[in-house]
Motif scaffolding. Sequence first.
Motif: not given
Length: 73
Positions: A11-12, A15-16, A52
């Motif tokens: 996810s890093f 970013e989704s 995030i």
Amino acid sequence: MHSLFEGIIFSFITESSTISATTYSSILEAGSIEFINILYFICGVNIGASLIPIVILLNISIIPYLLYLLVLL
């Protein structure tokens, strides 16, 4: 449990959380991975997606911590 850390890192990178959940759901349908690993991965993605904005808000450099985490794995 290994999938939890994979989800956070994924996810890093993307970013989704939607992209990663869709990707692993399609892998589950193909029969390449077990259901419990998908649950850990999706939990990790949700944790990563929550971290995030915190990282961006506090202007913390997360790269050294991720490298340290990768060394431990």
